[in-house]
Design a protein around this motif. Structure first.
Motif, PDB file in Angstrom:
ATOM      1  N   TYR A   9      -8.111 -11.812   8.255  1.00  0.00           N
ATOM      2  CA  TYR A   9      -8.132 -11.541   9.592  1.00  0.00           C
ATOM      3  C   TYR A   9      -9.231 -12.517  10.199  1.00  0.00           C
ATOM      4  O   TYR A   9     -10.282 -12.784   9.528  1.00  0.00           O
ATOM      5  CB  TYR A   9      -9.065 -10.036   9.696  1.00  0.00           C
ATOM      6  CG  TYR A   9      -7.863  -8.834   9.308  1.00  0.00           C
ATOM      7  CD1 TYR A   9      -7.341  -8.129  10.332  1.00  0.00           C
ATOM      8  CD2 TYR A   9      -8.006  -8.474   8.043  1.00  0.00           C
ATOM      9  CE1 TYR A   9      -6.606  -7.158   9.640  1.00  0.00           C
ATOM     10  CE2 TYR A   9      -7.268  -7.238   7.570  1.00  0.00           C
ATOM     11  CZ  TYR A   9      -6.578  -6.696   8.695  1.00  0.00           C
ATOM     12  OH  TYR A   9      -5.711  -5.555   8.245  1.00  0.00           O
ATOM     13  N   THR A  11     -11.696 -12.978  13.056  1.00  0.00           N
ATOM     14  CA  THR A  11     -12.220 -11.933  14.038  1.00  0.00           C
ATOM     15  C   THR A  11     -12.952 -12.809  15.126  1.00  0.00           C
ATOM     16  O   THR A  11     -13.290 -12.454  16.167  1.00  0.00           O
ATOM     17  CB  THR A  11     -12.903 -10.947  13.741  1.00  0.00           C
ATOM     18  OG1 THR A  11     -13.842 -11.337  12.730  1.00  0.00           O
ATOM     19  CG2 THR A  11     -12.078  -9.938  13.129  1.00  0.00           C
ATOM     20  N   LEU A 316     -10.988  -2.888  12.608  1.00  0.00           N
ATOM     21  CA  LEU A 316      -9.785  -3.352  11.786  1.00  0.00           C
ATOM     22  C   LEU A 316      -9.202  -1.930  11.293  1.00  0.00           C
ATOM     23  O   LEU A 316      -8.148  -2.314  10.586  1.00  0.00           O
ATOM     24  CB  LEU A 316     -10.305  -4.371  10.734  1.00  0.00           C
ATOM     25  CG  LEU A 316     -10.905  -5.724  11.218  1.00  0.00           C
ATOM     26  CD1 LEU A 316     -11.213  -6.539   9.861  1.00  0.00           C
ATOM     27  CD2 LEU A 316      -9.845  -6.276  12.304  1.00  0.00           C
TER      28      LEU A 316
END
Length: 342
Positions: A9, A11, A316
């Motif tokens: 991920y 971010t 998430l």
């Protein structure tokens, strides 16, 4: 930046991804902040504006690592996949399951998790505000939900589970007003109503349920799942039934608790709403902006995920559950593990 379930991920909205040999390198302002071998990943999910180099995109496609793009607010933009990505396989299994009784275990799991999380919120409210609420009234509902939870594993059909779920929701919302301990005159709650909401509490619930549903739908599409083909909610044109399935386990923790915190911490007042002639109560522009500001701020907080046995950002959670659902549909795990707040 975080790696979960063989997924990277990204971010940080200022991050840029590029290729270095057979590795993925992440940099911010030309400073390297991370490096991952391509072979340890199954997909990359980006919430960044800066993007990814064409060379890395090619490397990902060659190694069957999907790259999914969202804007920093979580709206799905698109996905890059290699030619051997198993999207059609996943969807065929999903469609088959949606028409089959074989998906009843999934349905039982999400509704049990819904009941568990609703009950958990009531128990927490009872402990935190025992001198400000009607304890016997709340305790009665807590016990009633526990009884209904015991019926879920015994259900033979999805219609039976729908009946149990309806009773759980009715019991839960019958005492939801007890958890409102500030500004009760303005923020009264006489039961769940929608289309349109008729009070400020329902206006916030409806608004945030819609936001979360869209986030879940984007997360599902990001892993190749059809967000319109659900296992619990029936098909209807324009209805993201699978996203509505997944939101059941998240409502109490993600939205209901959040709305209560806005009210009880005096973060919102009646000036953020407008009331129509027909009684419909809606958030005005200032109200929507205020709530989204707090919502996005909260998304960076971390919670413990019992199945993963590690912490994840709240923002998430929908993506993690989408991956777990994908693993279940593909047969990688025996059953779908819904999120249950510990």
């Amino acid at each position: 930046m975080k790696k979960l379930l063989n997924t990277l991920y990204v971010t940080n909205s200022d991050a840029y991804l590029k290729r270095e040999g057979l590795n993925i390198v992440i940099s911010v302002d030309n400073k390297r902040i991370g490096r991952y071998p391509i072979h340890i990943l199954r997909q990359i999910i980006c919430f960044n504006y800066m993007g990814i180099s064409p060379a890395l995109m090619k490397l990902c496609m060659e190694n069957n690592v999907s790259v999914t793009f969202y804007d920093p607010f979580g709206r799905f933009c698109g996905r890059v996949v290699g030619k051997s990505y198993g999207n059609i396989y996943t969807r065929k299994k999903q469609y088959k399951l949606s028409e089959s009784i074989d998906s009843i275990d999934f349905v039982k799991n999400i509704i049990y998790a819904k009941a568990y999380n609703c009950r958990k919120l009531l128990i927490r409210g009872k402990l935190d505000h025992k001198d400000k609420i009607d304890l016997p009234r709340v305790e009665k509902v807590i016990n009633r939900i526990k009884e209904l939870m015991l019926q879920i594993p015994l259900a033979k059909t999805k219609d039976e589970i729908r009946g149990i779920e309806g009773k759980i929701a009715s019991e839960y919302f019958s005492v939801f007003d007890e958890l409102i301990i500030k500004n009760r005159e303005e923020f009264y709650f006489n039961g769940r109503n929608k289309r349109p909401p008729l009070d400020m509490v329902n206006a916030m619930l409806s608004f945030l349920y819609s936001i979360l549903t869209n986030e879940i739908a984007s997360a599902l599409e990001g892993v190749g799942i059809d967000s319109y083909a659900g296992f619990f909610h029936t098909d209807r044109p324009g209805r993201v039934s699978m996203a509505l399935d997944i939101i059941e386990e998240m409502r109490a923790f993600m939205v209901d608790k959040f709305v209560l915190s806005l009210i009880n911490l005096n973060r919102i007042d009646e000036t953020k709403f407008e009331i129509k002639e027909n009684g419909a109560t809606l958030l005005n522009e200032k109200g929507r902006n205020l709530i989204l500001s707090y919502w996005n701020e909260r998304s960076h907080e971390e919670i413990y995920h019992p199945f993963l046995e590690e912490k994840v950002q709240i923002g998430l959670l929908a993506h993690v559950q989408a991956q777990l659902l994908n693993s279940y549909i593909r047969g990688d795990i025996e059953s779908y593990p819904p999120y249950m707040r510990k």
